[in-house]
Design a protein around this motif. Structure first.
Motif, short mmCIF file in Angstrom:
data_model
loop_
_atom_site.label_atom_id
_atom_site.label_comp_id
_atom_site.label_asym_id
_atom_site.label_seq_id
_atom_site.Cartn_x
_atom_site.Cartn_y
_atom_site.Cartn_z
N ILE A 137 10.28 1.60 -7.65
CA ILE A 137 10.04 0.47 -6.75
C ILE A 137 10.07 0.87 -5.28
CG2 ILE A 137 10.78 -1.41 -8.26
CD1 ILE A 137 13.56 -1.18 -7.01
N GLU A 138 10.61 2.06 -4.97
CA GLU A 138 10.75 2.44 -3.55
C GLU A 138 9.47 3.01 -2.96
OE1 GLU A 138 11.38 4.27 -6.03
OE2 GLU A 138 11.65 6.40 -5.57
N LYS A 139 8.43 3.16 -3.75
CA LYS A 139 7.22 3.84 -3.25
C LYS A 139 6.27 2.93 -2.48
CE LYS A 139 7.64 8.11 -4.62
NZ LYS A 139 7.07 8.69 -5.81
N VAL A 140 6.63 1.66 -2.31
CA VAL A 140 5.72 0.74 -1.63
C VAL A 140 5.81 0.90 -0.11
CG1 VAL A 140 7.42 -1.13 -1.79
CG2 VAL A 140 5.04 -1.69 -1.42
N VAL A 141 4.64 0.91 0.54
CA VAL A 141 4.62 0.88 2.01
C VAL A 141 3.89 -0.38 2.46
CG1 VAL A 141 4.72 3.39 2.30
CG2 VAL A 141 2.49 2.26 2.19
N GLU A 142 4.16 -0.78 3.70
CA GLU A 142 3.66 -2.09 4.14
C GLU A 142 2.16 -2.06 4.48
OE1 GLU A 142 5.89 -3.61 7.43
OE2 GLU A 142 5.09 -5.65 7.19
N TRP A 143 1.81 -1.13 5.35
CA TRP A 143 0.45 -1.09 5.88
C TRP A 143 -0.28 0.16 5.42
CZ3 TRP A 143 0.03 -5.69 7.87
CH2 TRP A 143 1.09 -6.26 8.58
N LEU A 144 -1.60 0.06 5.41
CA LEU A 144 -2.44 1.23 5.19
C LEU A 144 -2.17 2.27 6.30
CD1 LEU A 144 -4.43 1.79 2.96
CD2 LEU A 144 -6.23 0.80 4.36
N PRO B 157 11.85 -6.20 -1.15
CA PRO B 157 11.50 -7.22 -2.14
C PRO B 157 10.23 -7.98 -1.76
CG PRO B 157 13.49 -7.83 -0.92
CD PRO B 157 13.18 -6.41 -0.56
N TYR B 158 10.04 -8.22 -0.47
CA TYR B 158 8.87 -8.99 -0.05
C TYR B 158 7.60 -8.15 -0.15
CZ TYR B 158 12.90 -11.52 1.44
OH TYR B 158 14.11 -12.15 1.41
N LEU B 159 7.74 -6.85 0.13
CA LEU B 159 6.57 -5.98 0.00
C LEU B 159 6.17 -5.83 -1.46
CD1 LEU B 159 7.20 -3.14 2.61
CD2 LEU B 159 5.91 -5.26 2.85
N LEU B 160 7.17 -5.80 -2.35
CA LEU B 160 6.84 -5.71 -3.78
C LEU B 160 6.07 -6.95 -4.23
CD1 LEU B 160 10.16 -4.17 -5.17
CD2 LEU B 160 7.90 -3.11 -5.26
N GLU B 161 6.49 -8.10 -3.72
CA GLU B 161 5.78 -9.34 -4.07
C GLU B 161 4.36 -9.33 -3.53
OE1 GLU B 161 9.30 -12.70 -4.52
OE2 GLU B 161 8.59 -12.20 -2.50
N PHE C 162 1.95 6.61 -2.90
CA PHE C 162 2.19 5.46 -2.03
C PHE C 162 1.50 4.26 -2.64
CE2 PHE C 162 1.31 9.24 0.64
CZ PHE C 162 2.60 9.49 1.08
N ALA C 163 2.20 3.13 -2.68
CA ALA C 163 1.57 1.88 -3.10
C ALA C 163 1.49 1.00 -1.86
CB ALA C 163 2.39 1.22 -4.19
N VAL C 164 0.27 0.66 -1.45
CA VAL C 164 0.10 -0.06 -0.18
C VAL C 164 0.07 -1.57 -0.42
CG1 VAL C 164 -1.30 -0.27 1.89
CG2 VAL C 164 -1.29 1.88 0.60
N ALA C 165 1.07 -2.26 0.14
CA ALA C 165 1.19 -3.70 -0.08
C ALA C 165 0.04 -4.47 0.55
CB ALA C 165 2.53 -4.20 0.48
N GLU C 166 -0.32 -4.07 1.77
CA GLU C 166 -1.34 -4.79 2.53
C GLU C 166 -2.64 -4.98 1.76
OE1 GLU C 166 -3.74 -4.12 6.78
OE2 GLU C 166 -2.81 -2.42 5.81
#
Ligand code: SF4
Lengths: 234, 489
Positions: free
Chosen positions: B252-259, B77-81, B219-223
């Motif tokens: 929604i599961e495709k988000v990753v935290e870092w590049l 949830p936090y990475l999506l935000e 991949f959707a990169v949150a960073e």
């Protein structure tokens, strides 16, 4: 617009609320250590060999050039294919030398066109009237034979994509061993341009009976001009 | 903890998944189809094998990628935000959809607002999930599939039978016939180069005139607020660089935290999927067209879809389903998929990944046969690049499907749908018998004495096998007998 917004925020709130309820107690300080594989370091020669090998295996042509012979090499390839037109940007390091070379009086009659028009009103100029293109590249990755482009105002995204033949200049001094190393050494996490493109060969597909065919939607041919001035070697 | 159980709207997939058994019979009888799959699966599994010459590297990468995905899910949830914040700052508009209907309607309104009618779409399994093409058609919007395989499947009015190679069920003769029927002026040929060239000709014209491009996201990169796309053909790049609007859609599961999370995942994805060290194109989109740029979309949108994913998320074991990076390796190595093909499942995602994700999307009532369609050989779990314990999850779903459903669902929609009273009674008896020695001996004595009355036909079991014979005496009796004879000198 307002309806889209209100519905969207409702769904947003509900999804996030559901997810947050499930990870409420998670201890983010105690995550397991993530291993990573230590790839053996590559010498410059090994990197170059690997880069070339991968690209050739992916059906790209690799030609060694020096700063002086870039236009000549391009001309030769164009003449070989009976192509008399090349499109490129105007501000890149070698754009100027291409311009003076192709405008000389005894040239092979190759017309150099600048990508200086907005695409949306000029689709035909790129789709129908540009048989070949030239771009510079930012750097390259040895492990996978990959060329990194940062498209710009001067060399737009479609310049490397739409013309059926793409020449790309790769300066071997800017070659890194692998993608992970590149991200770290260049600090990509800090700021990225609108679009980054990694290219590892001409466009291809194996969608019909696992048979490889080139030129699915992008370039049918990729010619890599390897700028390998051995000056600082030894 | 409260769980909101996902109750999907009935779709054509719901109905199809329910007919699993009949579809299996149909497709097993199709010799040409089986031949097409046999060849393709052999090719893909050999390609994968040759891409991992170093076992230590493979196992280290798999462990690394499993942990990356588990970390990103734990922070989901936090990475999506964070992703939303960064995308918005970059000028990309983010939309959220709980259901497929919502996602479709968001996309239709973006398109209609621009008064656009010509849409090209790169490969996107999420758009298959929402049945986007059919939805847009109702609004007079033509949505053309631009991936060669998807284009073939669309011409044939079928659905993809594989998540990476959509037209894997067709051979070149079938494709040639299809082109002959649908493309005016097509000169009949079964030469694959020429066939692809023909597709290129038709689709280039569509790219040239398209108002909107739709794609999936790998991949959707949150960073950084970056959308990454993996492909070989260049259709994704066409969709994201030529039209004035780009709409990306993803689960929604495709988000990753870092590049930095991307390189190992990318390496495992392409090697597991097709045995390639990397695909021809890896496209990273961070902003719409910037001032001075001559191409690229003026507007970029991202639609984030839930559709049952948050239900899987609510259970720690089932949450592992969301680690999937959609490489298709599990189906390429599945003995069931190889024989029945992708269409028999009736769901968007076929094969092992389909069996564990579809129940969350369509409900366990519509998909109750899927978790049982496995020999539990374990091949899927062994090749999965993010180490999803697929066989274990199949067992768990089997349990969910036969458990006693209470007045309220606690884990997932349709739980308990496969529970049969007689079956449950038999197992209760079986369990009681094994807990009480006297009862066990008595039943065994009775069964062996009645062995002659064993019917020759016992349901589907004997449709391809002969019925088992019950021994006239139990093992206990035989051992006792033997002791007796030995004891006598
Ligand atoms: S479950 Fe694993 S093997 Fe199957 S598609 Fe997903 S990541 Fe690939």
């Amino acid at each position: 617009m307002s309806t889209i917004h209100s519905e969207r925020s409702g769904a947003r709130g509900r999804i996030l609320e559901k997810l947050k309820a499930q990870v409420a107690g998670a201890d983010y300080g105690k995550l397991p250590a993530e291993p990573s594989y230590a790839y053996p370091p590559m010498s410059r020669d090994a990197a170059l060999a690997r880069f070339t090998e991968c690209l050739q295996a992916n059906h790209a042509e690799v030609i060694e050039v020096s700063a002086e012979t870039i236009p000549l090499a391009i001309e030769r390839e164009l003449v070989k294919r009976n192509i008399s037109k090349l499109i490129c940007g105007q501000k890149g390091k070698f754009s100027g030398s291409l311009e003076s070379y192709f405008s000389r009086s005894d040239s092979e009659g190759i017309e150099l066109v600048k990508y200086d028009f907005p695409l949306s009103d000029n689709k035909s100029r790129l789709f129908d009237e540009a048989p070949a293109s030239f771009t510079h590249s930012r750097c390259s990755i040895a492990a996978t034979g990959t060329i990194v482009l940062w498209p710009s105002e001067d060399e737009p995204r479609t310049l490397s994509l739409v013309p059926p033949l793409h020449f790309v200049l790769v300066d071997t001094h800017k070659m890194v061993s692998d993608f992970a190393t590149l991200l770290k050494s260049e600090h990509w996490g800090a700021e990225l341009p609108a679009n980054v493109l990694l290219i590892s060969g001409p466009s291809k597909t194996a969608d019909i009976q696992q048979t490889l065919a080139y030129g699915a939607h992008g370039p049918k041919e990729l010619v890599v001009l390897l700028l390998n001035n051995n000056t600082d070697k030894e | 903890m409260t769980v909101n159980i996902h109750h999907p709207a009935p779709s054509k997939h719901t109905a199809k998944a329910k007919n699993f058994r009949t579809s299996v019979e149909r497709d097993l009888a199709d010799e040409e189809l089986r031949e097409n799959f046999r060849g393709a699966m052999k090719f893909l599994s050999e390609r994968r094998k040759s891409a991992f010459p170093d076992e230590l590297e493979l196992q280290t990468l798999r462990e690394q990628c499993r942990l990356i995905k588990q970390r990103c899910l734990l922070k989901l949830p936090y990475l999506l935000e964070q992703l939303e914040d960064n995308l918005t700052r970059n000028g990309i508009q983010v939309h959220w959809a709980e259901t497929t209907e919502e996602a479709n309607s968001i996309i239709q309104r973006i398109i209609s607002k621009r008064e656009a009618t010509r849409v090209v779409k790169g490969k996107s399994m999420v758009s298959e999930e929402t049945e986007l093409n059919a939805y847009l058609e109702k609004f007079g919007i033509e949505c053309l599939e631009a991936d060669m395989g998807e284009y073939i499947v669309q011409l044939a009015k079928e659905e993809p039978s594989h998540i990476i190679v959509p037209a894997i069920h067709k051979n070149k003769y079938q494709v040639a016939d299809l082109f002959a029927k649908n493309i005016p002026g097509f000169e009949h040929t079964t030469d694959v180069d020429k066939l692809i060239n023909e597709g290129r000709r038709v689709l280039r014209d569509k790219f040239k005139h398209a108002d909107v491009g739709i794609t999936g996201v790998n991949f959707a990169v949150a960073e950084t607020g970056t959308l990454c796309l993996v492909e070989n053909e260049g259709n994704g790049q066409m969709c994201t660089a030529v039209p004035n609007v780009h709409i990306a859609m993803t689960g929604i599961e495709k988000v990753v935290e870092w590049l930095d999370d991307v390189p190992p995942l990318l390496s495992l994805l392409t090697r597991s999927a097709t045995g390639q060290a990397i695909t021809t194109y890896f496209n990273m989109i961070t902003k719409p067209r910037q001032p001075g740029e001559k191409d690229g979309p003026e507007e970029v949108h991202l639609v984030l879809l839930d559709n049952g994913r948050s239900q899987a998320f609510a259970d720690e074991e089932l949450r592992q389903t969301l680690q999937c990076i959609r490489c298709g390796a599990c189906m390429n190595h599945c003995p069931v998929y190889k024989r029945i093909g992708g269409h028999a499942y009736g769901t968007v995602y076929p094969g092992p990944i389909g069996k564990i994700i579809s129940p969350h999307m369509l409900g366990l009532d519509a998909t109750k046969d899927l978790p049982t369609a496995s020999s539990l050989c374990g091949a899927c779990g062994e090749v999965c690049p993010v180490k999803i314990p697929i066989p274990k999850l199949l067992l768990r779903l089997r349990q969910e499907s036969v458990k006693v459903a209470g007045p309220e669902e606690t884990v997932m929609g349709g739980e308990g749908a496969n529970r049969k009273t007689t079956e449950a009674l038999i197992w209760q008896g079986w369990s009681a018998m094994h807990r009480h020695p006297a009862l066990y001996r008595a039943s065994m004595w009775l069964a062996t004495r009645l062995h002659k009355f064993m019917p020759a036909k016992i349901g589907p079991w004997t449709s391809v096998r002969s019925a088992p014979h019950i021994a006239p005496k139990t093992l206990h009796e035989l051992v006792a007998q033997r002791k007796n004879t030995r004891a006598k000198p």
